[in-house]
Scaffold this active site. Sequence first.
Site, PDB file in Angstrom:
ATOM      1  N   GLU A 139       0.867  -1.352   0.071  1.00 47.08           N
ATOM      2  CA  GLU A 139       0.096   0.102  -0.056  1.00 47.08           C
ATOM      3  C   GLU A 139       0.868   1.317  -0.002  1.00 47.08           C
ATOM      4  O   GLU A 139       0.770   2.273   0.927  1.00 47.08           O
ATOM      5  CB  GLU A 139      -0.746   0.027   1.164  1.00 47.08           C
ATOM      6  CG  GLU A 139      -2.106  -1.065   0.978  1.00 47.08           C
ATOM      7  CD  GLU A 139      -3.127  -0.885   2.251  1.00 47.08           C
ATOM      8  OE1 GLU A 139      -3.224   0.150   2.797  1.00 47.08           O
ATOM      9  OE2 GLU A 139      -3.964  -1.731   2.299  1.00 47.08           O
ATOM     10  N   GLU A 197      -5.609  -8.549   0.904  1.00 45.39           N
ATOM     11  CA  GLU A 197      -6.131  -7.857   1.993  1.00 45.39           C
ATOM     12  C   GLU A 197      -7.706  -7.561   2.013  1.00 45.39           C
ATOM     13  O   GLU A 197      -8.036  -6.956   1.019  1.00 45.39           O
ATOM     14  CB  GLU A 197      -5.318  -6.910   2.884  1.00 45.39           C
ATOM     15  CG  GLU A 197      -3.994  -6.969   3.421  1.00 45.39           C
ATOM     16  CD  GLU A 197      -3.548  -5.518   4.174  1.00 45.39           C
ATOM     17  OE1 GLU A 197      -4.342  -4.864   4.544  1.00 45.39           O
ATOM     18  OE2 GLU A 197      -2.333  -5.424   4.132  1.00 45.39           O
TER      19      GLU A 197
END
Length: 488
Positions: free
Chosen positions: A172, A380
């Site tokens: 991320e 995720e």
Amino acid sequence: MAIAAESLAAKLPAHFMLGVATAAFQIEGAVAEDGRGPSGWDAFTHLPGRIVDGTDADIACDHYHRMPEDVELIHALGADSYRFSLSWPRIQPDGRGPVNRKGVDFYDRLLDRLLERGISPMCTIYHWDTPLPLEQEGGWLNRETAYRLAEFAALAADAFGDRVDRWVTINEPATVTLNGYALGLHAPGVPHLFDSLPAAHHLLLGHGLSVEALRTASVRGEVGITNVYSPVVPATEGFGNELMVQLYDILFNGMFADPVLLGSYPRFNPLLTPFLAYFHTVPEEDIALMHQPLDFYGLNYYFPSRIAPGPGPLTGPHAKPEGVPEQFVQDVQDMPFHLTGWPGYERTGFGWPVAPQYLGVALTEMARRYPGMPPVYITEGGASFTDVVVEDALTGEPEVADVKRTEYLADHINAALEATAPGGPAEAIDLRGYYVWTLMDNFEWAAGYSQRFGLVYVDFATQRRIPKASYKWLQQLASHRDRARARL
């Protein structure tokens, strides 16, 4: 009611992987043990007012000492794969120079135990824990950090390249940039707003250099990156709102995926130049490094974003006061847009809308924007809810009936499968798996221990692990899937 595990298992493709994910800083603890150096996040957690419940990650889940127990939880779950991250300051305390042998030994033991239990390792090289000396030199605003990450990737490849099945270079970069350097919600905690864009560029440069380092070392595992993705919609009609939707979509999605998958930064309306002019200055050779063929692409999905122009109240995904430090509330007032609420949607403990259909939208948008993209793993997906431990009336054992989390996971996995199935709107995407965030309750960054995402409940006072109902549901899903495979 959650989709029955047996029904959902029948939809899983033969190659589909069920996994769980964690991050080193959030679970390991032992922050000053066996030669581990401090990270920028260690320093950040000890600043007053930065963590909403006033806690730190000095002990966290004590995974550094309880790793064998935690691997047994993964094995008993029936998960195919475990996505973990390397603690950069545990292996290379100063962010440069030789390795800390005891840090390497810990991950040697982890990898060997995973492989002994038949669990496929997915290793994230960088999950936000920048060594403090590098953070003090500017962190990701400093181009040099990209080269230091590549050096760390080479060290990791040398130590673990024979046993890791999949490598994630960076987790991320959007969150690192926006929460860390733009808004100051995360470490290092100084809000630079649009002056944070060099951090985004340097992160992607670090990704490209790390891909080179891994492939130069001839690691046997596949190589990819993980980006979060949020579909963006306007809260109101009108050109001004549409323009802010484009800006947010570039900042959150496009400027991290486009260079990697298309080899260019996003094109944008000239009216947005005051915010995005930095992209006109980046060297072409940097883009070439970022845009290298990948073996897979990791997609993290949590919620869609609904954008309104101008500053506004916190009514969107960070609206819950217990999940946001006061400093963040002040900083977002300087942005030209704000996240606003989603009427009609249930919300998680973080205030995020529960919108599984938008996972299908995310996959559909990516299929349209990035034709020919590599295989995709949802690396995720999960939700925080308030969990209550009760005593089973018959056995006297503690249990956690996290019905909402079970429903969340079932609905999101189902949405992903339907979107990418033959004839689905995202059928062009080769979806290879879903990793649940997260294995166990942990230190949830700026929210401290106030938000629980785990399949396993952790009593942080005693470190007792208690599998929740969602753990048992996922266990059933894996079991039904395995039985169906055995019949083929």
